[in-house]
Design a protein around this motif. Structure first.
Motif, mmCIF file in Angstrom:
data_model
loop_
_atom_site.group_PDB
_atom_site.id
_atom_site.type_symbol
_atom_site.label_atom_id
_atom_site.label_comp_id
_atom_site.label_asym_id
_atom_site.label_seq_id
_atom_site.Cartn_x
_atom_site.Cartn_y
_atom_site.Cartn_z
ATOM 1 N N VAL A 1 1.211 3.889 -7.377
ATOM 2 C CA VAL A 1 0.982 2.889 -6.324
ATOM 3 C C VAL A 1 0.917 1.480 -6.917
ATOM 4 O O VAL A 1 1.345 0.516 -6.288
ATOM 5 C CB VAL A 1 -0.295 3.227 -5.527
ATOM 6 N N THR A 2 0.404 1.379 -8.140
ATOM 7 C CA THR A 2 0.390 0.123 -8.876
ATOM 8 C C THR A 2 0.726 0.414 -10.333
ATOM 9 O O THR A 2 0.710 1.575 -10.767
ATOM 10 C CB THR A 2 -0.994 -0.577 -8.822
ATOM 11 N N THR B 1 0.798 -1.212 0.000
ATOM 12 C CA THR B 1 0.000 0.000 0.000
ATOM 13 C C THR B 1 0.834 1.267 0.000
ATOM 14 O O THR B 1 0.315 2.327 -0.251
ATOM 15 C CB THR B 1 -0.947 0.029 1.215
ATOM 16 N N HIS B 2 2.100 1.175 0.294
ATOM 17 C CA HIS B 2 2.913 2.373 0.157
ATOM 18 C C HIS B 2 4.264 2.059 -0.464
ATOM 19 O O HIS B 2 4.772 0.957 -0.372
ATOM 20 C CB HIS B 2 3.080 3.188 1.416
ATOM 21 N N ALA B 3 4.760 3.081 -1.101
ATOM 22 C CA ALA B 3 6.000 2.959 -1.846
ATOM 23 C C ALA B 3 7.200 2.953 -0.904
ATOM 24 O O ALA B 3 7.236 3.672 0.083
ATOM 25 C CB ALA B 3 6.105 4.112 -2.827
ATOM 26 N N ARG B 4 8.167 2.146 -1.241
ATOM 27 C CA ARG B 4 9.407 2.060 -0.466
ATOM 28 C C ARG B 4 10.343 3.229 -0.777
ATOM 29 O O ARG B 4 11.153 3.628 0.053
ATOM 30 C CB ARG B 4 10.096 0.727 -0.797
ATOM 31 N N PHE B 5 10.227 3.771 -1.974
ATOM 32 C CA PHE B 5 11.085 4.880 -2.400
ATOM 33 C C PHE B 5 10.235 6.130 -2.607
ATOM 34 O O PHE B 5 9.029 6.049 -2.772
ATOM 35 C CB PHE B 5 11.807 4.507 -3.704
ATOM 36 N N PRO C 1 7.577 -8.368 -13.310
ATOM 37 C CA PRO C 1 7.389 -7.911 -11.931
ATOM 38 C C PRO C 1 5.906 -7.733 -11.615
ATOM 39 O O PRO C 1 5.091 -7.548 -12.522
ATOM 40 C CB PRO C 1 8.133 -6.579 -11.880
ATOM 41 N N PRO C 2 5.538 -7.784 -10.341
ATOM 42 C CA PRO C 2 4.135 -7.659 -9.957
ATOM 43 C C PRO C 2 3.538 -6.311 -10.370
ATOM 44 O O PRO C 2 4.169 -5.272 -10.231
ATOM 45 C CB PRO C 2 4.146 -7.771 -8.436
ATOM 46 N N ARG C 3 2.315 -6.367 -10.844
ATOM 47 C CA ARG C 3 1.607 -5.142 -11.243
ATOM 48 C C ARG C 3 0.921 -4.473 -10.049
ATOM 49 O O ARG C 3 0.559 -3.307 -10.127
ATOM 50 C CB ARG C 3 0.546 -5.465 -12.287
ATOM 51 N N ASP C 4 0.703 -5.222 -8.970
ATOM 52 C CA ASP C 4 -0.054 -4.694 -7.825
ATOM 53 C C ASP C 4 0.844 -4.060 -6.765
ATOM 54 O O ASP C 4 0.413 -3.827 -5.648
ATOM 55 C CB ASP C 4 -0.928 -5.786 -7.206
ATOM 56 N N GLN C 5 2.083 -3.782 -7.111
ATOM 57 C CA GLN C 5 3.018 -3.099 -6.214
ATOM 58 C C GLN C 5 3.489 -1.812 -6.885
ATOM 59 O O GLN C 5 3.256 -1.620 -8.074
ATOM 60 C CB GLN C 5 4.186 -4.033 -5.886
ATOM 61 N N PRO C 6 4.153 -0.925 -6.136
ATOM 62 C CA PRO C 6 4.567 0.367 -6.711
ATOM 63 C C PRO C 6 5.496 0.247 -7.918
ATOM 64 O O PRO C 6 6.323 -0.661 -7.994
ATOM 65 C CB PRO C 6 5.276 1.049 -5.542
ATOM 66 N N TRP C 7 5.328 1.198 -8.826
ATOM 67 C CA TRP C 7 6.193 1.377 -9.994
ATOM 68 C C TRP C 7 6.659 2.829 -9.980
ATOM 69 O O TRP C 7 5.946 3.722 -9.536
ATOM 70 C CB TRP C 7 5.424 1.080 -11.279
ATOM 71 N N TYR C 8 7.860 3.074 -10.501
ATOM 72 C CA TYR C 8 8.506 4.373 -10.390
ATOM 73 C C TYR C 8 8.920 4.913 -11.758
ATOM 74 O O TYR C 8 9.432 4.176 -12.595
ATOM 75 C CB TYR C 8 9.749 4.262 -9.507
ATOM 76 N N HIS C 9 8.744 6.222 -11.930
ATOM 77 C CA HIS C 9 9.232 6.937 -13.105
ATOM 78 C C HIS C 9 10.615 7.467 -12.721
ATOM 79 O O HIS C 9 10.745 8.177 -11.717
ATOM 80 C CB HIS C 9 8.294 8.084 -13.460
ATOM 81 N N VAL C 10 11.623 7.116 -13.511
ATOM 82 C CA VAL C 10 13.013 7.404 -13.152
ATOM 83 C C VAL C 10 13.713 8.152 -14.281
ATOM 84 O O VAL C 10 13.524 7.834 -15.464
ATOM 85 C CB VAL C 10 13.763 6.073 -12.854
ATOM 86 N N GLU D 1 9.109 -1.695 -8.313
ATOM 87 C CA GLU D 1 9.812 -1.536 -7.039
ATOM 88 C C GLU D 1 10.835 -2.644 -6.799
ATOM 89 O O GLU D 1 11.938 -2.381 -6.323
ATOM 90 C CB GLU D 1 8.797 -1.504 -5.895
ATOM 91 N N ARG D 2 10.505 -3.882 -7.148
ATOM 92 C CA ARG D 2 11.423 -4.985 -6.854
ATOM 93 C C ARG D 2 12.739 -4.891 -7.624
ATOM 94 O O ARG D 2 13.705 -5.554 -7.269
ATOM 95 C CB ARG D 2 10.751 -6.329 -7.087
ATOM 96 N N ASN D 3 12.779 -4.067 -8.671
ATOM 97 C CA ASN D 3 14.008 -3.929 -9.449
ATOM 98 C C ASN D 3 14.873 -2.749 -9.029
ATOM 99 O O ASN D 3 15.892 -2.474 -9.659
ATOM 100 C CB ASN D 3 13.667 -3.824 -10.940
#
Length: 106
Positions: A31-32, A5-9, A48-57, A70-72
């Protein structure tokens, strides 16, 4: 499986991509997963899972942006200033560990 439910980064944080070895700065968080199924099938080869956070980098030394699960990502071992043409448009300063978001940027 439990949904994260929340982003690690966070925005402005310097991260290392675990698969491709580049360093970058996060400029937005979903968030997803928010891209299309077609994008996921053609680009997200490690599935990678779609139901976890994704980040624009903003990757260091590049002109493109990336969308990363997030896992990457991991905390940058040695955070450095990021050289990318959009850094100054999005961020106001680098304090040696992370960037501060420029006022008025959402």
């Amino acid at each position: 499986m439990t949904k994260s439910t929340h982003a690690r980064f966070s925005i402005g944080q310097i991260v290392d991509h675990q698969l491709f070895g580049y360093q970058g700065v996060i400029f937005d968080v979903d968030v997803t997963f928010q891209e299309s199924d077609e994008w996921y099938e053609s680009v997200a080869k490690s599935r990678p899972p779609r139901d976890q956070p994704w980040y624009h980098v903003l990757p260091d030394g590049a002109t493109h942006t990336t969308y990363v699960a997030e896992r990457n990502l991991k905390n940058a071992r040695e955070p450095n200033p990021i050289h990318h043409p959009l850094v100054d448009a999005v961020f106001s300063e680098f304090d040696g560990t992370q960037y501060s978001l420029r006022e008025g940027v959402n």
